[in-house]
Design a protein around this motif. Structure first.
Motif, PDB file in Angstrom:
ATOM      1  N   THR A  21       0.787  -0.844   0.403  1.00  0.00           N
ATOM      2  CA  THR A  21       0.207  -0.142  -0.155  1.00  0.00           C
ATOM      3  C   THR A  21       1.047   1.251  -0.246  1.00  0.00           C
ATOM      4  O   THR A  21       1.622   1.499   0.583  1.00  0.00           O
ATOM      5  CB  THR A  21      -0.464   0.104   1.502  1.00  0.00           C
ATOM      6  N   GLY A  32      -1.361   7.407  -3.517  1.00  0.00           N
ATOM      7  CA  GLY A  32      -1.458   7.324  -5.388  1.00  0.00           C
ATOM      8  C   GLY A  32      -2.000   6.286  -5.895  1.00  0.00           C
ATOM      9  O   GLY A  32      -2.046   4.806  -4.812  1.00  0.00           O
ATOM     10  N   ILE A  33      -1.047   5.882  -7.018  1.00  0.00           N
ATOM     11  CA  ILE A  33      -1.216   3.788  -7.953  1.00  0.00           C
ATOM     12  C   ILE A  33       0.169   3.555  -7.482  1.00  0.00           C
ATOM     13  O   ILE A  33       0.675   4.142  -7.748  1.00  0.00           O
ATOM     14  CB  ILE A  33      -1.780   4.838  -9.234  1.00  0.00           C
ATOM     15  N   THR A  66      -9.567   5.349  -0.412  1.00  0.00           N
ATOM     16  CA  THR A  66      -9.074   4.084  -1.676  1.00  0.00           C
ATOM     17  C   THR A  66     -10.164   3.196  -1.856  1.00  0.00           C
ATOM     18  O   THR A  66     -10.720   3.327  -1.864  1.00  0.00           O
ATOM     19  CB  THR A  66      -8.121   3.376   0.190  1.00  0.00           C
ATOM     20  N   LYS A 124      -8.676  -0.859  -3.058  1.00  0.00           N
ATOM     21  CA  LYS A 124      -7.937  -1.919  -3.855  1.00  0.00           C
ATOM     22  C   LYS A 124      -8.426  -3.192  -4.124  1.00  0.00           C
ATOM     23  O   LYS A 124     -10.122  -3.571  -3.550  1.00  0.00           O
ATOM     24  CB  LYS A 124      -8.153  -2.819  -1.646  1.00  0.00           C
ATOM     25  N   SER A 182      -3.952  -1.304  -5.752  1.00  0.00           N
ATOM     26  CA  SER A 182      -4.248  -0.489  -4.723  1.00  0.00           C
ATOM     27  C   SER A 182      -3.933   0.537  -5.452  1.00  0.00           C
ATOM     28  O   SER A 182      -3.492   1.212  -6.447  1.00  0.00           O
ATOM     29  CB  SER A 182      -4.083  -0.244  -3.139  1.00  0.00           C
ATOM     30  N   THR A 183      -5.190   1.866  -4.907  1.00  0.00           N
ATOM     31  CA  THR A 183      -5.085   3.216  -5.564  1.00  0.00           C
ATOM     32  C   THR A 183      -5.981   3.937  -4.440  1.00  0.00           C
ATOM     33  O   THR A 183      -6.463   3.608  -4.371  1.00  0.00           O
ATOM     34  CB  THR A 183      -5.030   3.262  -7.416  1.00  0.00           C
ATOM     35  N   SER A 184      -5.193   5.415  -4.463  1.00  0.00           N
ATOM     36  CA  SER A 184      -6.459   6.085  -3.886  1.00  0.00           C
ATOM     37  C   SER A 184      -7.303   6.614  -5.648  1.00  0.00           C
ATOM     38  O   SER A 184      -7.019   6.645  -6.041  1.00  0.00           O
ATOM     39  CB  SER A 184      -4.917   8.095  -4.484  1.00  0.00           C
ATOM     40  N   ILE A 225     -10.917   7.649  -9.954  1.00  0.00           N
ATOM     41  CA  ILE A 225      -9.898   6.883 -10.130  1.00  0.00           C
ATOM     42  C   ILE A 225      -8.987   7.545 -11.404  1.00  0.00           C
ATOM     43  O   ILE A 225      -9.510   8.257 -11.890  1.00  0.00           O
ATOM     44  CB  ILE A 225     -10.171   5.205 -10.765  1.00  0.00           C
ATOM     45  N   PHE A 271      -4.076   3.620 -13.538  1.00  0.00           N
ATOM     46  CA  PHE A 271      -5.089   2.271 -13.048  1.00  0.00           C
ATOM     47  C   PHE A 271      -6.275   1.829 -13.058  1.00  0.00           C
ATOM     48  O   PHE A 271      -6.432   1.589 -13.175  1.00  0.00           O
ATOM     49  CB  PHE A 271      -5.232   2.481 -10.762  1.00  0.00           C
TER      50      PHE A 271
END
Length: 433
Positions: free
Chosen positions: A7, A10-11, A38, A40, A50-52, A117, A121
């Motif tokens: 984790t 960001g991306i 987030t 996931k 996972s990404t923000s 997103i 990502f």
């Protein structure tokens, strides 16, 4: 080797699509946390990406709950916000909630309800998912965990599917979709068209909902019995329309009751008694496949004064053709009025940190008749899902959706109010982002 991504902000770096597909076993789950901002992706109980994200701002809050991907379009344009581009759009509701790429993804809620997103990502996520894949939106961070229970073994003992791809009430705005349920996009390298790419939908795994019986469910039974007794209540649809009102009034007059035309528990009891039937159990089980209902039946909820909670389970294939189940416990923010209508006096076990897993506790309290259980077992395989909920499904559930289960307080309707489930329309302006 399965991707193991840490984790970060960001991306996270993703490998090429072909390598990614080879590494993932599936079926996958996409889980969004509003609190953490987030998204996931889980393969079993292991996070693989996972990404923000940026969810809905105050006044346009993204609803929390259990959704499925209803449509995928490599490029979509907003119908109400100056035709803003929404690349790699994956629709969660026909009323306008979706995942999509954006070049503005701050670390705080900023959208008009959708989940924004980062572009790279979003493109990879679009490749990884398929129509019907489950997306869970939670207020807090949650993650899937292995669940074992005798009921799950019985429900998945008769049939196993080889499909291992990604499978699958804030009151939502009026449901106005754009395209037919036959539109199933495929992943492409670039967003070269604004139209969905159509092909014949594959056979999808079943979706199962276990919940409490509502007024709509009982009204359907009452309509059916009134028809059988010679009172024309129309098609049994759980809606308190003109024909149903007239039939109730005629029944009340014939039975010497106060002629009000209103559907009430007292009226329901009188109709059941007249038809020579016992009042039904306090629970319902529904099954959908390919976004359409295929089976429903009565179940019994033991200790109904205790909260069941909201839980999601996904069937995953293992060596030897067996099925394992992964479970997620969601928040269950039942308003006081809904809690009272359902007869819930105690919140029950709803925290994962308690000694007994809340999903196991909920399954212990659901009794499924043997015949219904055998019917379900013949349908359940890899990718099948089970939702357990006190408050049933959101009113937008209908033709062209899986079960939409909301978990935030503003989304719940009275369980004794007749359903006004909207049906999917074929064309009109779509409210989105």
């Amino acid at each position: 080797m399965l991707l193991r991504l840490a984790t970060g902000i960001g991306i996270l770096a993703l490998t090429a699509t072909t390598a990614l597909a080879a590494a993932i076993e599936g079926p996958l789950q996409v889980i969004v946390s509003r609190d953490q901002q987030t998204l996931k992706v889980y393969d079993g109980d292991r996070m693989v990406a996972s990404t923000s994200i940026s969810s809905g701002m105050p006044g346009f809050t993204t609803p929390t709950g259990i959704f499925s991907i209803l449509e995928k379009k490599p490029m979509h344009y907003s119908n109400i916000y100056d035709e803003a581009p929404m690349p790699f759009m994956q629709r969660l509701t026909w009323s306008g909630i979706a995942l999509h790429a954006s070049d503005h993804v701050p670390d705080y809620p900023a959208s008009h309800g959708c989940v924004r997103i980062p572009g790279k990502f979003a493109r990879e996520l679009f490749r990884m998912t398929r129509l019907g894949g489950h997306v869970l939106v939670a207020g807090r961070e949650v993650e899937p965990r292995p669940i074992e229970h005798p009921a799950l073994a019985l429900l998945s003992s008769a049939h196993h599917s080889s499909d291992t791809a990604l499978l699958s009430g804030v009151t939502l705005r009026t449901a106005i979709p754009e395209t037919s349920t036959d539109a199933v996009p495929i992943a492409i390298d670039e967003p070269t068209t604004t139209e969905s790419i159509a092909r014949t939908p594959p056979a999808e795994p079943v979706r199962i909902l276990m919940t409490r019986r509502t007024g709509s469910d009982t009204l359907k039974d009452v309509q059916e019995m009134l028809n059988g007794l010679g009172y024309d209540a129309g098609v049994p649809d759980g809606k308190h329309g003109a024909l149903t009102i007239a039939a109730i009034r005629a029944f009340q007059a014939a039975e010497g009751l106060a002629v009000e035309g209103t559907f009430t528990p007292i009226l329901a009891e009188a109709v059941f008694r007249k038809a020579g039937r016992d009042l039904p159990p306090n629970g319902k089980l529904f099954v959908r496949r390919n976004f359409d209902p295929i089976l429903e039946g009565n179940i019994t909820i033991i200790e109904p004064q205790l909260e069941l909670g909201t839980h999601f389970l996904l069937a995953r294939g293992v060596d030897g053709g067996d099925v394992d189940w992964l479970g997620v416990t969601m928040d269950n923010d039942l308003p006081y009025g809904v809690r009272g209508s359902l007869g819930i006096k105690d919140p029950g076990i709803i925290e994962v940190s308690t000694a007994e897993d809340p999903i196991v506790s909920a399954l212990d309290r659901v009794a499924i008749p043997a015949e219904l259980r055998q019917q379900i077992a013949a349908l359940v395989g890899v990718g099948a899902s089970i939702t357990i909920s006190d408050a049933g499904y959101e009113a937008e559930t209908g033709r062209g959706t899986d079960f939409i289960t909301l978990t935030n307080a503003n989304g719940f309707r009275s369980p004794f109010a007749p359903s006004t489930t909207p049906r999917r329309k074929e064309s009109s302006v779509l409210t989105i982002e």
